[in-house]
Enzyme design. Structure first.
Site, PDB file in Angstrom:
ATOM      1  CB  CYS A  32       2.553   7.487   4.843  1.00 26.04           C
ATOM      2  SG  CYS A  32       2.140   7.283   3.265  1.00 26.04           S
ATOM      3  CD  GLU A  71      -3.413   2.495   3.237  1.00 23.57           C
ATOM      4  OE1 GLU A  71      -2.200   2.347   3.879  1.00 23.57           O
ATOM      5  OE2 GLU A  71      -3.870   1.307   2.466  1.00 23.57           O
TER       6      GLU A  71
END
Length: 519
Positions: free
Chosen positions: A294, A260
């Protein structure tokens, strides 16, 4: 705050390793709050030998844990969720103090942990395999899923507890144990979570090493985890640069990874967009967590017919954002996490100007008694071009780039046709995590969600790029790494698939009609 730390089991000096027992005799790590720069507590990091002992114990715990029926494992995770409910405000406050998120986001992160525990509890009764018809008579074929082993979890500072829970709650019901290496800037929240998990396990007479911890430098503990053949799966959250390293090292030993990594998330704003929805979605996505998610919104790809209106609204809104101590309920944006993060933001703004971009507002360092610690900035709104290198490279800070597309005097039909240009801009970055479109036009929406549309792992309509729910698989494509965590069928990566064929006949026919050995 001392009462909160005490309730969470955080002392002045804390061992940073847990593998059934607490350990840590390495270098002392002092943890300072980005809120005010003050020291919160210290952690004694683990040595490489202590790391090895922790993984050995986690593997031994796995061998026993996998014997427990999955619904029983789910019951342990359910109880962990309940313990998190009991300390939601305290743990959320520690997230705020250690990472700098505003209070609502700190508690929201703990709620994500609670939600994923609930999800995993239900999942423990739904680890389904498949049956299929055999081409051979009186044979049965099916596939099943078995526990994998010890899962390594490397988490980033920006979600210091939620990312751990997304992984370990699912891994635990799948029958795996885990070893967690948290970010060096946020180890106290990790220690607090492991203490909660330890108590739940001990209350149920289960080896608590199924939830293990190893606080230590990336160059030693992190590298050892990547090379560790006792760990078949490493789930890593962080930068694209870190992801390349993880993929290379773990892949070389044919281990699995869940990556990720970076996002360069965009919102496409079309002429039919509802501005009353669009504006708050942009603000939360771009300014929330001081742009350190993110899934933070980095780019606005706006049709030129509505660019002026949206820009004026955003400038006014940016000037009204309350910046300051994240513990204040009126604050909307707290500090950046470190002085280095501030330096990166200022360097990015300088690079933007060099490439021809224009700062419309913000991008300033805040100082004075109201902003202790030196990590407070004003969010930056800028006009840019998508091909600028600084736009292509994600900056983990509250910088939002406005990028126009289409013709200012286009008719509604022409504006829809100009979606090709919008999507080329949208997809024209190396990352591919989260995306969104604001539109009330069905063709624009369907195009954006089609195979010719957004190339991201997450694609939203009339909501922003941030705020994913745990029921869906979370992750992205391209340099975001391709990993998936949390909901949907993301559980499958934490298990090993096995295909089984049972012959209940008295013959031994071969597949594909092959005969062996003559008549």
């Amino acid at each position: 705050m001392n009462d909160i730390l005490a309730k969470l089991g955080i002392e002045d000096i804390n061992p940073g390793g847990f593998g059934g027992d607490w350990t840590g005799s390495g270098d002392v790590l002092d943890v300072h709050s980005p809120v005010n720069g003050e020291r919160i507590a210290s952690v004694t990091q683990v040595t490489e030998d202590e790391y090895d002992a922790i993984v050995d114990r986690a593997h031994a715990a796995f061998l026993e844990w996998r014997k427990l029926p999955a619904p029983k494992r789910g019951e342990i995770v359910r109880q962990l969720g309940n313990r998190l409910r009991e300390v939601k405000s305290e743990l959320g406050a520690l997230v705020t103090l250690e990472m700098g998120k505003i209070g609502a986001e700190g508690e929201g992160e703990v709620q994500e942990m609670i939600d994923i525990c609930d999800f995993a509890t239900g999942l423990s009764r739904q680890l389904y395999g498949l049956t299929m018809h055999s081409e051979r008579p009186d044979h049965r074929m099916y596939e099943q899923w078995h526990p994998l082993g010890v899962v390594g979890v490397i988490s980033a500072f920006n979600f210091p507890v939620a990312v751990w829970s997304w992984n370990v709650a699912i891994a635990a019901v799948c029958g795996d144990s885990s070893v967690w290496k948290p970010a060096s800037g946020t180890p106290l929240t990790a220690i607090a979570c492991i203490r909660l998990a330890e108590q739940v396990c001990r209350d149920n007479d289960v080896d608590p090493a199924i939830f293990s911890l190893a606080v230590g430098p990336g160059r030693t503990v992190g590298e050892r985890m990547l090379n560790d053949r006792r760990i078949p799966l490493v789930s890593a959250t962080g930068s694209c640069r870190m992801g390349y390293r993880v993929a290379s090292v773990v892949g070389e030993r044919l281990g699995r990874t869940i990556l990720e990594l970076g996002g360069n998330n965009a919102i496409v704003v079309t002429p039919s967009a509802n501005m009353e929805l669009t504006l708050p979605a942009i603000l939360f996505g771009a300014v929330g967590t001081a742009g350190q998610r993110c899934t933070s919104t980095r780019r606005i790809i706006v049709h030129r017919s509505v660019e002026k209106e949206l820009t004026e609204r955003l400038v006014r809104a940016y000037q009204d954002i309350q910046i300051g101590d994240p513990r204040d309920a009126n604050t909307l944006m707290g500090p950046l996490v470190t002085e280095g993060a501030v330096d990166d933001m200022m360097a990015a703004i300088a690079k933007l100007k060099e490439e021809g971009g224009e700062v419309l507002c913000g991008g300033e360092l805040l100082s004075g008694e109201q902003y202790p610690g030196g990590h407070y900035v004003t969010p930056c709104l800028a006009r840019a071009e998508n091909q600028y290198q600084i736009v292509q490279d994600e900056t983990f800070a509250p910088i939002l780039y406005l990028i126009g597309y289409g013709s200012a005097d286009a008719t509604p039909a022409e504006a829809v046709a100009e979606m090709d240009e919008a999507l080329a801009l949208h997809n024209g970055v190396p990352q591919g995590l989260s995306s969104s479109i604001f539109s009330d036009h069905m063709r624009e929406i369907e195009y954006f969600l089609s195979h010719r549309g957004s190339d991201c792992g997450i694609a939203n309509v009339n909501i922003g790029t941030s705020g994913a729910e745990i029921g869906g698989a979370f992750g992205g494509e391209k340099e975001t790494g391709g990993g998936r965590e949390s909901g949907s069928d993301a559980w499958k990566v934490y298990m090993r698939r096995q295909t089984n064929t049972i012959n209940w006949s008295t013959d031994l026919p071969l597949a594909q009609g092959i005969t062996f050995g003559g008549e």
